[in-house]
Design an enzyme around this catalytic site. Structure first.
Site, PDB file in Angstrom:
ATOM      1  N   ASN A 105      -3.685   1.924 -14.009  1.00  0.00           N
ATOM      2  CA  ASN A 105      -2.827   1.203 -13.332  1.00  0.00           C
ATOM      3  C   ASN A 105      -1.682   1.690 -13.179  1.00  0.00           C
ATOM      4  OD1 ASN A 105      -1.766  -1.285 -12.141  1.00  0.00           O
ATOM      5  ND2 ASN A 105      -1.054  -1.762 -14.001  1.00  0.00           N
ATOM      6  N   HIS A 147       2.700   0.646 -13.137  1.00  0.00           N
ATOM      7  CA  HIS A 147       3.358  -0.474 -13.555  1.00  0.00           C
ATOM      8  C   HIS A 147       4.865   0.044 -13.434  1.00  0.00           C
ATOM      9  CE1 HIS A 147       4.365  -4.318 -14.966  1.00  0.00           C
ATOM     10  NE2 HIS A 147       5.378  -3.681 -15.743  1.00  0.00           N
ATOM     11  N   GLY A 198       0.951  -1.330   0.064  1.00  0.00           N
ATOM     12  CA  GLY A 198      -0.061   0.103   0.021  1.00  0.00           C
ATOM     13  C   GLY A 198       0.829   1.320  -0.147  1.00  0.00           C
ATOM     14  N   SER A 199       2.002   1.131  -0.494  1.00  0.00           N
ATOM     15  CA  SER A 199       2.825   2.695  -0.537  1.00  0.00           C
ATOM     16  C   SER A 199       2.461   3.533  -1.227  1.00  0.00           C
ATOM     17  CB  SER A 199       4.271   2.433  -0.489  1.00  0.00           C
ATOM     18  OG  SER A 199       4.666   1.871  -1.948  1.00  0.00           O
ATOM     19  N   ASN A 200       1.837   3.090  -2.469  1.00  0.00           N
ATOM     20  CA  ASN A 200       1.262   3.941  -3.597  1.00  0.00           C
ATOM     21  C   ASN A 200       0.050   4.613  -2.994  1.00  0.00           C
ATOM     22  OD1 ASN A 200       2.682   4.346  -6.382  1.00  0.00           O
ATOM     23  ND2 ASN A 200       2.922   1.917  -5.633  1.00  0.00           N
TER      24      ASN A 200
HETATM   25  C1  GRF Z   1       4.523  -1.243  -7.222  1.00  0.00           C
HETATM   26  O1  GRF Z   1       5.711  -1.362  -7.500  1.00  0.00           O
HETATM   27  C2  GRF Z   1       3.353  -1.177  -8.424  1.00  0.00           C
HETATM   28  O2  GRF Z   1       4.132  -0.594  -9.375  1.00  0.00           O
HETATM   29  C3  GRF Z   1       3.174  -2.397  -8.721  1.00  0.00           C
HETATM   30  O3  GRF Z   1       3.236  -3.162  -7.561  1.00  0.00           O
HETATM   31  C4  GRF Z   1       3.828  -2.431  -6.469  1.00  0.00           C
HETATM   32  C5  GRF Z   1       2.948  -2.045  -5.322  1.00  0.00           C
HETATM   33  O4  GRF Z   1       3.423  -1.657  -4.408  1.00  0.00           O
HETATM   34  N1  GRF Z   1       1.920  -2.766  -9.611  1.00  0.00           N
HETATM   35  P1  GRF Z   1       2.670  -0.937  -3.031  1.00  0.00           P
HETATM   36  O5  GRF Z   1       1.634  -1.792  -2.719  1.00  0.00           O
HETATM   37  O6  GRF Z   1       1.975   0.201  -3.645  1.00  0.00           O
HETATM   38  O7  GRF Z   1       3.445  -0.646  -2.079  1.00  0.00           O
END
Ligand code: GRF
Length: 201
Positions: A106, A108, A12-14
């Site tokens: 999304n 990526h 969940g860092s994003n």
């Molecule tokens: C990220 O590297 C994203 O690009 C990929 O999965 C990872 C998710 O990271 N699709 P987080 O859960 O948001 O930390």
């Protein structure tokens, strides 16, 4: 108000970056719900901490049709403008993608169309590329092939391995995803018929 549903399967860092840069700041963008397919997803904890409605639709408890029906119902109950896949590790069916046409994006961790699918950073290291990065794109019926909205390049050094490259790319993901969401919310992204994307800055 521009309402987001964030779908996340893990760390969940994003999601956290979207909270910090958009949800908590003074604009008209809010996360209306966070949904995960995985029971152990830390993303659900993060949503809870910020009092964002969160839902676990455990992929192990339903077949794919049932799962997606619940997903669609949950999203529709929040009057969502944009669905953001932020580390969402489940392939969505063509039916789902059609239901929310041109409203799913999304992030990526590679410069698409290079290295789609799983372990993109490992694929980049193994191939020996000198530049990689991250991509925000619209989601279509095939994995990681939708129209590209924004990309950020990252230099791959000789000393980089999968872990160090992932860390470098992630830092840029946390900038790129909120930036792309903001542009969409401001109506500055135009998806053209030839599947190119124009940004009206
Ligand atoms: C990220 O590297 C994203 O690009 C990929 O999965 C990872 C998710 O990271 N699709 P987080 O859960 O948001 O930390």
């Amino acid at each position: 108000m521009f309402r987001l549903a964030v779908l996340a399967s893990g760390r969940g860092s994003n999601l956290q970056a979207i909270i910090n840069k958009l949800h908590l700041s003074k604009n008209n963008i809010k996360i209306s719900c966070v949904i995960s397919n995985k029971k152990m997803a830390i993303a659900l904890e993060i949503a809870k901490n910020y009092e964002i409605p969160f839902y676990l639709i455990d992929e192990n408890r339903y077949n794919n049709d049932e799962y997606e029906e619940m997903l669609i119902k949950t999203i529709n109950s929040h009057d969502i403008d944009l669905i953001v896949l932020a580390g969402y590790l489940k392939i969505l069916s063509a039916k789902f993608v059609n239901t929310f046409k041109d409203s799913i994006i999304n992030i990526h961790p590679s410069l698409l169309p290079a290295f789609p699918g799983l372990d993109a950073q490992k694929q980049a290291i193994n191939y020996g590329v000198k530049i990689s990065g991250c991509t925000v794109h619209y989601v279509n019926k095939k994995v990681d092939t939708g129209p590209i909205i924004k990309q950020k390049a990252v230099k791959v050094e000789d000393k980089d391995d999968e872990a160090s490259l992932s860390k470098k790319i992630l830092k840029y993901e946390h900038q790129l995803l909120p930036e792309a969401i903001e542009l969409i919310a401001q109506g500055k992204i135009k998806l053209n018929k030839d599947r190119t994307v124009t940004i009206k800055e």
